[in-house]
Design an enzyme around this catalytic site. Sequence first.
Site, PDB file in Angstrom:
ATOM      1  N   HIS A 216       0.843  -1.202   0.000  1.00 33.11           N
ATOM      2  CA  HIS A 216       0.000   0.000   0.000  1.00 33.11           C
ATOM      3  C   HIS A 216       0.884   1.261   0.000  1.00 33.11           C
ATOM      4  O   HIS A 216       0.708   2.163  -0.810  1.00 33.11           O
ATOM      5  CB  HIS A 216      -0.885  -0.064   1.257  1.00 33.11           C
ATOM      6  CG  HIS A 216      -1.608   1.200   1.620  1.00 33.11           C
ATOM      7  ND1 HIS A 216      -2.959   1.246   1.787  1.00 33.11           N
ATOM      8  CD2 HIS A 216      -1.182   2.460   1.870  1.00 33.11           C
ATOM      9  CE1 HIS A 216      -3.338   2.465   2.110  1.00 33.11           C
ATOM     10  NE2 HIS A 216      -2.268   3.227   2.177  1.00 33.11           N
ATOM     11  N   GLU A 217       1.859   1.261   0.891  1.00 28.01           N
ATOM     12  CA  GLU A 217       2.734   2.427   1.032  1.00 28.01           C
ATOM     13  C   GLU A 217       3.620   2.602  -0.190  1.00 28.01           C
ATOM     14  O   GLU A 217       3.888   3.709  -0.631  1.00 28.01           O
ATOM     15  CB  GLU A 217       3.593   2.222   2.288  1.00 28.01           C
ATOM     16  CG  GLU A 217       3.741   3.428   3.116  1.00 28.01           C
ATOM     17  CD  GLU A 217       2.430   4.135   3.324  1.00 28.01           C
ATOM     18  OE1 GLU A 217       2.409   5.355   3.112  1.00 28.01           O
ATOM     19  OE2 GLU A 217       1.404   3.488   3.655  1.00 28.01           O
TER      20      GLU A 217
ATOM     21  N   HIS B 230       1.816   4.465  -2.930  1.00 33.77           N
ATOM     22  CA  HIS B 230       1.893   5.928  -2.772  1.00 33.77           C
ATOM     23  C   HIS B 230       3.234   6.439  -3.298  1.00 33.77           C
ATOM     24  O   HIS B 230       3.310   7.408  -4.039  1.00 33.77           O
ATOM     25  CB  HIS B 230       1.853   6.323  -1.291  1.00 33.77           C
ATOM     26  CG  HIS B 230       0.532   6.173  -0.624  1.00 33.77           C
ATOM     27  ND1 HIS B 230      -0.608   6.762  -1.098  1.00 33.77           N
ATOM     28  CD2 HIS B 230       0.171   5.534   0.510  1.00 33.77           C
ATOM     29  CE1 HIS B 230      -1.614   6.473  -0.272  1.00 33.77           C
ATOM     30  NE2 HIS B 230      -1.163   5.721   0.709  1.00 33.77           N
TER      31      HIS B 230
ATOM     32  N   ASP C 248      -4.989   8.845   4.294  1.00 36.87           N
ATOM     33  CA  ASP C 248      -5.211   9.053   2.859  1.00 36.87           C
ATOM     34  C   ASP C 248      -6.499   9.817   2.534  1.00 36.87           C
ATOM     35  O   ASP C 248      -6.499  10.719   1.708  1.00 36.87           O
ATOM     36  CB  ASP C 248      -5.215   7.701   2.148  1.00 36.87           C
ATOM     37  CG  ASP C 248      -3.890   6.979   2.336  1.00 36.87           C
ATOM     38  OD1 ASP C 248      -2.872   7.674   2.482  1.00 36.87           O
ATOM     39  OD2 ASP C 248      -3.890   5.744   2.361  1.00 36.87           O
TER      40      ASP C 248
END
Length: 377
Positions: free
Chosen positions: A80-81, A84, A183
């Site tokens: 997920h990170e 980004h 987020d």
Amino acid sequence: MDGSFKIGRLFGIPVLIHFTFLLIIPLFAWVIGSDIEFTVEMVRNVFHVSIDDRYILSGFIPYFLGATVAIGLFIGVFIHELAHSLIALRSGIRIDSITLLFFGGVAAIEEQEPDPGTELVMALAGPLTSLAIGLISGVLVYVVHRFVDSSAEAGVLIYIFGYLAILNILLFAFNLLPAFPMDGGRVLRAYLATRMPLHKATSIASSVGKGFAVLFGLVGLILFSPILILIAFFIYIGAGQESMVTRYNFLLKDVTVGQIMSRPVVEVPPRMPLSEVLSLMYQTKHLGFPVTELGHLVGIITLTDLARTPVLDRDAMQVRDVMSRDVVVLPPHAPVMDALRIMTRQDIGRIPVMAEEKIIGIVTKSDIFTVIELREV
Ligand SMILES: [Zn+2]
């Protein structure tokens, strides 16, 4: 962030782990393991599949499965990170580091002023990745159920994929709450920033974020949930920090170090005894001096360097024995915000300003905060 340590690099980005991240693995193993029937039932109900739980429920396996699910969840958080960060890199935004916290990650972004469009895409990339991981895990549940015969081994796999699917989809939903700096809060800020200056948008988004933090904290207290209380704490601190940085960015916009540096600079030679440096500090009220030899900058000495030296040694020892040799310098046209960023990251209090190999001034953290105070009026 304090309490983090580096585990490696990916795409040139340092990856840090916060210690809470490690505490949560045994905690998860215990929480999941001690009541595994509950989550097995949950997976059965969500996916409407039969699960052979002979292995799942035997001996220490529940705790082992708890740990496996925790590690699987963290791999999910990490991807997920990374999503980004990769979007940020592609948009030419530098990422300082990625820190994995127990409820998600934080990507520390060098450039604090993303344009709203970029921020929107960047903010959405993470939750959408979690959604994708959740959906893929969900599909795997049915793949195993359909193609592997309904054995006790298949039961274990179905349980792990099913639970990970649920957790990643919760992560997706939770991260989309408009609790800046999570987020969803970034999405909110990006939206607000299309209709007002960024620092105003940040200030509103971070107030909303702090509101959520207080709410999470209260719910956490009522439900006795230390996890929710910790999340509340991180959101509150994070919202405050980001809105402060954006505010500084706004106040210090167009200010260069040349405009605020102190002059003339008191320089000391490398062979000056430390006791003399100390008296010079009393006289000048400066807590650090550049060290020069034949007009060249060779180091910097600060009160911290002096304080590390035993009092009895201060007459015998010289500046060159304790000074820092790798000195960060800036040209006069460098933005003050750069100076502040370097000082914060490297934990230093002053930076010499150089032009054509000569020291023409020095800028200190207190100079910068004085300017911030003046501009705030
Ligand atoms: Zn995220």
